[in-house]
Motif scaffolding. Structure first.
Motif, PDB file in Angstrom:
ATOM      1  N   GLY A   6      41.209 -60.997  28.385  1.00 45.70           N
ATOM      2  CA  GLY A   6      40.557 -60.357  27.454  1.00 45.70           C
ATOM      3  C   GLY A   6      41.278 -60.204  25.827  1.00 45.70           C
ATOM      4  O   GLY A   6      40.587 -59.566  25.103  1.00 45.70           O
ATOM      5  N   GLY A   7      42.306 -60.995  25.873  1.00 42.57           N
ATOM      6  CA  GLY A   7      43.045 -60.730  24.714  1.00 42.57           C
ATOM      7  C   GLY A   7      42.061 -61.670  23.535  1.00 42.57           C
ATOM      8  O   GLY A   7      41.335 -62.685  24.146  1.00 42.57           O
ATOM      9  N   GLY A   8      42.147 -61.282  22.441  1.00 43.67           N
ATOM     10  CA  GLY A   8      41.656 -61.730  21.210  1.00 43.67           C
ATOM     11  C   GLY A   8      41.806 -61.380  19.873  1.00 43.67           C
ATOM     12  O   GLY A   8      42.424 -60.384  19.787  1.00 43.67           O
ATOM     13  N   GLY A   9      41.091 -62.061  19.034  1.00 47.34           N
ATOM     14  CA  GLY A   9      41.221 -61.474  17.559  1.00 47.34           C
ATOM     15  C   GLY A   9      40.634 -62.400  16.692  1.00 47.34           C
ATOM     16  O   GLY A   9      39.877 -63.409  16.948  1.00 47.34           O
ATOM     17  N   ALA A  10      40.346 -61.950  15.398  1.00 44.79           N
ATOM     18  CA  ALA A  10      39.704 -62.722  14.513  1.00 44.79           C
ATOM     19  C   ALA A  10      40.479 -62.926  13.141  1.00 44.79           C
ATOM     20  O   ALA A  10      40.993 -61.663  12.873  1.00 44.79           O
ATOM     21  CB  ALA A  10      38.144 -62.412  14.048  1.00 44.79           C
ATOM     22  N   GLU A  11      40.403 -63.754  12.308  1.00 50.38           N
ATOM     23  CA  GLU A  11      41.320 -64.210  11.065  1.00 50.38           C
ATOM     24  C   GLU A  11      40.460 -64.776  10.060  1.00 50.38           C
ATOM     25  O   GLU A  11      39.426 -65.578  10.518  1.00 50.38           O
ATOM     26  CB  GLU A  11      42.428 -64.681  11.281  1.00 50.38           C
ATOM     27  N   GLU A  12      40.451 -64.345   8.769  1.00 53.39           N
ATOM     28  CA  GLU A  12      39.893 -65.166   7.794  1.00 53.39           C
ATOM     29  C   GLU A  12      40.476 -66.206   7.479  1.00 53.39           C
ATOM     30  O   GLU A  12      41.554 -66.462   7.629  1.00 53.39           O
ATOM     31  CB  GLU A  12      39.673 -64.211   6.412  1.00 53.39           C
ATOM     32  N   ARG A  13      39.706 -67.370   7.230  1.00 52.49           N
ATOM     33  CA  ARG A  13      40.399 -68.799   6.958  1.00 52.49           C
ATOM     34  C   ARG A  13      39.884 -69.408   5.757  1.00 52.49           C
ATOM     35  O   ARG A  13      38.476 -68.903   5.324  1.00 52.49           O
ATOM     36  CB  ARG A  13      40.000 -69.742   8.208  1.00 52.49           C
ATOM     37  N   ALA A  14      40.607 -70.132   4.979  1.00 51.13           N
ATOM     38  CA  ALA A  14      40.334 -70.824   3.936  1.00 51.13           C
ATOM     39  C   ALA A  14      40.834 -72.095   3.701  1.00 51.13           C
ATOM     40  O   ALA A  14      42.238 -72.087   4.339  1.00 51.13           O
ATOM     41  CB  ALA A  14      40.336 -70.143   2.621  1.00 51.13           C
ATOM     42  N   VAL A  15      40.431 -73.132   3.553  1.00 50.99           N
ATOM     43  CA  VAL A  15      41.053 -74.422   3.445  1.00 50.99           C
ATOM     44  C   VAL A  15      40.402 -75.339   2.248  1.00 50.99           C
ATOM     45  O   VAL A  15      39.446 -75.198   1.948  1.00 50.99           O
ATOM     46  CB  VAL A  15      41.029 -75.348   4.498  1.00 50.99           C
ATOM     47  N   THR A  16      41.300 -76.115   1.731  1.00 55.94           N
ATOM     48  CA  THR A  16      40.847 -76.927   0.455  1.00 55.94           C
ATOM     49  C   THR A  16      41.070 -78.445   1.112  1.00 55.94           C
ATOM     50  O   THR A  16      42.125 -78.861   1.545  1.00 55.94           O
ATOM     51  CB  THR A  16      41.647 -76.789  -0.696  1.00 55.94           C
TER      52      THR A  16
END
Length: 230
Positions: A198-208
């Motif tokens: 049940g592990g997990g998480g969310a992260e904002e991402r940005a890429v050029t």
């Protein structure tokens, strides 16, 4: 504090553009407009890399070689999607970013991940910086650790756009891009990670990204910038 599982993070595993590839891409994308300081900063890492506050991806136990060749297509591409037939730069960049942020170590080997990513690249070696793309994939030891935890990620793209400096360059000389038709696009979104128990998480991402879209041809990926420019 809860220990996080190792994660595949674009902001952590990129090796940046090689000097020769960066020079070629800059020259193709902005031609005679290199004198514009904003464009130079855009394509040489003057922007700031975006990562969710308070999060830190682990350092890889080893770095992929900048000259690492992609596995042969016969190895398959696992869960990596095939490149879409899109001729619009921003739309293609958004699809490419989603591909880069999503992975599944449960059914995809590292070789398959690389092979799948390589299929998105331009075939024009003069402009293709494979090192900047393959450098997003953790080394074999870390990938194996991630697979042991059944780690996988999905991605949601919120928007894509041409950075201001790139738009300014095109406005100054619209014909400058017609040599290689390489466009600079920044994409923003979110990556959701999951692993065993049940592990997990969310992260904002940005890429050029540098995307090549020649007239009457589908777009392809040329390179990933070493930092994000909005």
């Amino acid at each position: 504090m809860r220990k996080r599982s190792p994660s595949l993070s674009l902001s952590s595993y990129g090796s940046g553009w090689s000097a020769n590839r960066r020079i070629a891409i800059v020259a193709a994308a902005v031609a005679v407009l290199l004198a514009i300081a904003g464009v130079v900063a855009l394509l040489t890492g003057g922007g700031n890399s975006h990562q969710a506050p308070g999060t830190a991806a682990p350092a890889p136990t080893g770095s992929p070689s900048s000259s690492e060749a992609a596995p042969k297509p016969s190895s398959g591409s696992g869960s990596v999607p095939k490149p879409p037939q899109i001729s619009e730069p921003v739309a293609y960049a958004k699809a490419a970013a989603q591909m880069l942020w999503a992975y599944d170590t449960r059914d995809t080997s590292r070789d398959q991940q690389l092979a799948g990513m390589r299929a998105w690249m331009t075939a024009e070696t003069k402009y293709a910086d494979w090192a900047s793309v393959s450098g997003q994939v953790p080394d074999p030891v870390l990938w194996s650790r991630m697979a042991d935890q059944d780690q996988h990620a999905t991605a949601h793209v919120t928007e894509g756009h041409y950075p201001g400096a790139f738009k300014q360059a095109l406005a100054e000389d619209p014909a400058a891009i017609t040599e290689a038709y390489i466009y600079v696009v920044t994409v923003n979104g979110k990556q959701t990670l999951s692993w065993k128990k049940g592990g997990g998480g969310a992260e904002e991402r940005a890429v050029t990204l540098a995307v090549q879209c020649r007239p009457n041809h589908d777009c392809t990926l040329a390179a990933i910038a070493p930092s994000v420019t909005q």
